[in-house]
Write an enzyme that holds these catalytic residues in place. Structure first.
Site, PDB file in Angstrom:
ATOM      1  N   ASP A 181      24.700  44.235  45.845  1.00  0.00           N
ATOM      2  CA  ASP A 181      24.868  43.213  44.805  1.00  0.00           C
ATOM      3  C   ASP A 181      26.295  42.664  44.793  1.00  0.00           C
ATOM      4  OD1 ASP A 181      22.627  44.825  44.302  1.00  0.00           O
ATOM      5  OD2 ASP A 181      22.620  44.305  42.183  1.00  0.00           O
ATOM      6  N   ASP A 210      20.725  39.774  44.815  1.00  0.00           N
ATOM      7  CA  ASP A 210      21.569  39.679  43.615  1.00  0.00           C
ATOM      8  C   ASP A 210      22.927  39.063  43.946  1.00  0.00           C
ATOM      9  OD1 ASP A 210      19.526  40.685  42.146  1.00  0.00           O
ATOM     10  OD2 ASP A 210      20.640  42.339  41.257  1.00  0.00           O
ATOM     11  N   HIS A 243      17.542  39.063  40.761  1.00  0.00           N
ATOM     12  CA  HIS A 243      18.250  37.963  40.102  1.00  0.00           C
ATOM     13  C   HIS A 243      18.105  36.643  40.863  1.00  0.00           C
ATOM     14  CE1 HIS A 243      20.557  39.645  36.662  1.00  0.00           C
ATOM     15  NE2 HIS A 243      20.210  40.774  37.251  1.00  0.00           N
ATOM     16  N   HIS A 294      15.778  45.382  48.101  1.00  0.00           N
ATOM     17  CA  HIS A 294      16.719  45.305  46.988  1.00  0.00           C
ATOM     18  C   HIS A 294      16.544  46.438  45.979  1.00  0.00           C
ATOM     19  CE1 HIS A 294      19.457  43.674  44.070  1.00  0.00           C
ATOM     20  NE2 HIS A 294      18.540  43.842  43.136  1.00  0.00           N
ATOM     21  N   ASP A 652      15.760  19.551  31.211  1.00  0.00           N
ATOM     22  CA  ASP A 652      16.696  18.874  32.114  1.00  0.00           C
ATOM     23  C   ASP A 652      18.079  19.523  32.099  1.00  0.00           C
ATOM     24  OD1 ASP A 652      17.532  18.182  29.621  1.00  0.00           O
ATOM     25  OD2 ASP A 652      17.470  16.010  29.942  1.00  0.00           O
ATOM     26  N   GLU A 701      23.244  24.027  16.960  1.00  0.00           N
ATOM     27  CA  GLU A 701      22.355  23.538  15.900  1.00  0.00           C
ATOM     28  C   GLU A 701      21.051  24.342  15.884  1.00  0.00           C
ATOM     29  OE1 GLU A 701      23.801  18.846  15.766  1.00  0.00           O
ATOM     30  OE2 GLU A 701      22.239  19.482  17.161  1.00  0.00           O
TER      31      GLU A 701
END
Length: 713
Positions: A181, A210, A243, A294, A652, A701
């Site tokens: 990693d 990773d 990941h 992995h 987006d 918000e």
């Protein structure tokens, strides 16, 4: 006589002096050993804190996506708008066709301005391009978006030609270097290349997943690795890690990093990276004797199946499409000749209202190979069309269908694997961890994959005639660690992973004799100047700070747990009961009695005033905004999940979501968060938190909405 007496006295004095020296040496040695033992105990406790919190976060991530899967299976849209929202939110536009993806990520339309002073790339790439990139990234320069997209396009084209399991031989190079990693820590990669040399025809590398997340330079690492992959395709090999998954990237920082660095074209870059990740090979085999994966293996790991899986289907291993899987099971039964019956309203069994399976024409004689080949192709095409109608897949989703799992051109009697079985194979090799006990059990700590014992390792090695396994996935203090009688080697290349001084990074080199040789390092200069005591103290301080945040985030649950032991409502419990209650809430598996002196002030009577202790925790975490403690607790506990949810809705990656998306989101999650809101209430809420009145909601918000709703309860 007098002379002899003097000698005797001197001898006794010397003997006594020597005895005192020996006693002092033994005492010093005893003190030193005790001191080192205490340091080691502190180091191990600190390590367990970091790992427990890290794995608990991964467990939260999987729980969150299990909830998403639940929504997919149980939420019935009441309108076309809700149906469209669900589709956009969870399906994520995975079904880009080849031409659509290239058109969407068209790098040729981007112009590089004359003012650009960064590195330039032209294809095919040369070693000079890699050298220029390394130098540019050392100078904190940024590669232009055109070159990034072009590089990703060429990388994807190359990866599509590779098998699921890459094969490497030490015959063609002096040695093979395996790195674990990196997690966005570019300094570690620079140090590896400085110590070991750049990839070349005589120096092969395997990078074991990773590459991204957590560190701040994940994109630079990807660019460098992909560049060397294209320059030296036979010498550089990349495995997929857990990941390399866009759903994980939403939580652990890579998505945010890309959008911050490429505000204008970040969305296109992320879409291409998402597609590149799903084409990464799943494993590497060195000299047919050393398997590099992995995570690990399980008692169901089947390398033959792994070699045949259409790996690009699994854009995210965390997202199992249960509805389609249900249809796939029906599909497999139909292919295997089993009928699917359903009871009608009267209780009688009737055939399910599914498209009727096309019956192939009688096979021609195999003596006429041309006719037989044409018959096979036509039969396969009919089966694919039928299955597409069966699961309601449009032509744009053609790439998701596994042709080999329906009817094989080479072996008509071959096995038919369900998507669930294929998904389990990939999940296990990306997420699993070894354990010292025998057997194989679910990895409840991480929330995904399994724990596999020495017996499982032994069976895999014997079945495929392997010598040992190399895996990564777990941070180790020395950068590497053997287990299972030296048959499983964990290699981790990100130094100072938890905190400066927490661990060394390492890589391993294998020659033709396949004997591992390790190189360890510290990429941070500060770590070299710290003494062992300073290093452990620094890491320990960071670990306990993270643990106190975790405790504060569960204040309400802790109070309830403490009250179980406080029968008389005195506000006091024993320290032993404190430890038991804390573990019952956090479930981190930590030695709380050993950690107690760092978390709780000692008292003469061995009792703890738990409300006062929780108030002290709240004072530590209280922000400058003077948020009410109960609300701050809720935000601490839910922030990661809320941020992940926000990024999923923010299709987006602009950092904003529309009022309509916000409205649909709160309808979806209201039941999950035990929040009751009417449509009018949601509309009032969205208007009250849109502080800048721009018609969109940003994350702050969004967080404010969560606070307001919780506060009103």
């Amino acid at each position: 006589m007098g002379s002899g007496s003097s000698v005797n006295v001197n001898y006794k004095y010397s003997l006594q002096k020597s005895e005192n020296a020996f006693k002092a040496a033994v005492l010093i040695q005893r003190w030193y050993r005790r001191y080192v033992a205490r340091l080691e105990m502190r180091r191990r406790c600190t390590w367990r804190i970091f790992q427990s919190i890290e794995y608990a976060c991964e467990q939260d991530q999987i729980k969150l996506h299990n909830f998403f899967s639940y929504l997919m299976d149980n939420f019935t849209p009441s309108s076309s708008k809700e149906r469209d929202f669900i589709s956009r939110m969870f399906i994520s536009g995975e079904s880009f066709k080849e031409a659509e993806l290239e058109k969407y990520c068209d790098y040729e339309s981007l112009e590089v301005p004359d003012s650009y002073t960064g590195p330039h790339l032209s294809f095919p790439l040369l070693p000079d391009h890699a050298t220029a990139l390394l130098e540019a990234f050392k100078q904190k320069q940024q590669l232009h978006a055109r070159y990034v997209l072009n590089l990703l396009h060429e990388t994807r084209k190359h990866l599509k030609q590779l098998p699921n399991i890459s094969h490497v031989s030490t015959c063609y190079s002096e040695e093979v270097t395996v790195c674990g990693d990196l997690h966005g820590q570019l300094d570690d990669l620079f140090l590896i290349f400085y110590k070991n040399g750049l990839p070349s025809p005589s120096k092969s590398y395997v990078f074991n997943g990773d590459f991204v997340d957590r560190g701040k330079q994940s994109l630079e690492i990807l660019i460098i690795l992909f560049t060397f992959l294209l320059i030296y395709p036979k010498e550089v090999h990349l495995n997929r890690g857990n990941h390399e998954d866009h759903m994980v990237n939403l939580r652990y920082g890579f998505t945010k990093e890309v959008m911050q660095k490429y505000k204008l074209h970040g969305k296109k870059i992320l879409k291409m990276i998402q597609n590149v990740f799903c084409w990464l090979p799943l494993a590497t085999l060195i000299d047919q004797k050393v398997l590099v994966i992995h995570g690990g293996v399980s008692n169901t790991t089947d390398l033959d199946m792994l070699e045949k899986i259409q790996r690009n289907k699994f854009i995210s291993v965390l997202r199992a499409k249960k509805r389609k899987e249900l249809n796939r099971n029906v599909e497999i039964k139909e292919i295997n000749g089993e009928s699917q019956a359903e009871p009608d309203s009267a209780g009688n069994e009737t055939m399910s209202s599914l498209p009727s399976q096309p019956r192939p024409a009688q096979a021609p004689s195999m003596a006429n190979r041309v006719e037989f080949s044409r018959w096979v192709r036509q039969t396969v095409q009919e089966q694919i069309e039928w299955c597409r109608k069966l699961v309601d897949i449009s032509d744009s989703e053609e790439e998701e269908l596994t042709c080999s799992s329906l009817v094989s051109l080479t072996d008509l009697d071959g096995p038919c694997w369900t998507r669930q079985e294929e998904w389990k194979q990939i999940l296990d090799i990306l997420w699993s961890d070894p354990m010292p006990q025998e057997g194989c059990r679910e990895n409840t700590v991480r929330g995904g994959g399994c724990y596999f014992g020495p017996d499982v390792t032994g069976k895999i090695l014997e079945k495929y005639n392997l010598q040992f396994l190399i895996r990564s996935h777990e941070c180790k203090q020395d950068g590497y660690e053997f287990c299972h009688n030296r048959k499983v080697l964990t290699i981790f290349s990100a130094s100072n992973y938890y905190e400066i001084g927490s661990n060394r990074g390492a890589y391993v080199k294998l020659g033709p004799d396949l004997v591992p040789h390790f190189v360890q390092y510290q990429a941070n200069k500060t770590a070299h100047t710290l003494t062992m005591t300073q290093r452990i103290s620094r890491v320990e301080e960071s670990a306990f700070r993270a643990l106190r945040e975790k405790l504060f985030a569960h204040t309400s649950a802790l109070i309830s747990a403490f009250k179980v032991y406080d029968k008389d409502n005195t506000g006091r419990i024993t320290l032993s009961n404190w430890a038991t209650a804390v573990e019952s809430v956090l479930r981190l598996g930590l030695p709380w009695r050993m950690l107690r002196p760092q978390l709780v002030r000692s008292t003469a009577d061995g009792m703890l005033e738990y409300k006062s202790w929780l108030d002290d925790l709240a004072m530590e975490q209280r922000s400058q905004e003077h948020i009410q403690s109960s609300l701050l607790e809720v935000i601490y506990r839910n922030r990661s999940n809320l941020e992940t949810i926000f990024r999923i809705i923010d299709r987006d990656h602009s950092g904003l979501i529309s009022f309509e998306e916000f409205h649909q989101t709160w309808k979806l999650f209201s039941s999950h968060m035990n929040i009751e809101l009417t449509d009018d209430g949601i509309n009032d809420l969205v208007r009250s938190i849109d502080f800048n009145k721009d018609g969109n909601i940003d994350f702050n918000e969004f967080l404010e909405a969560f606070r307001l709703v919780k506060q009103s309860q």
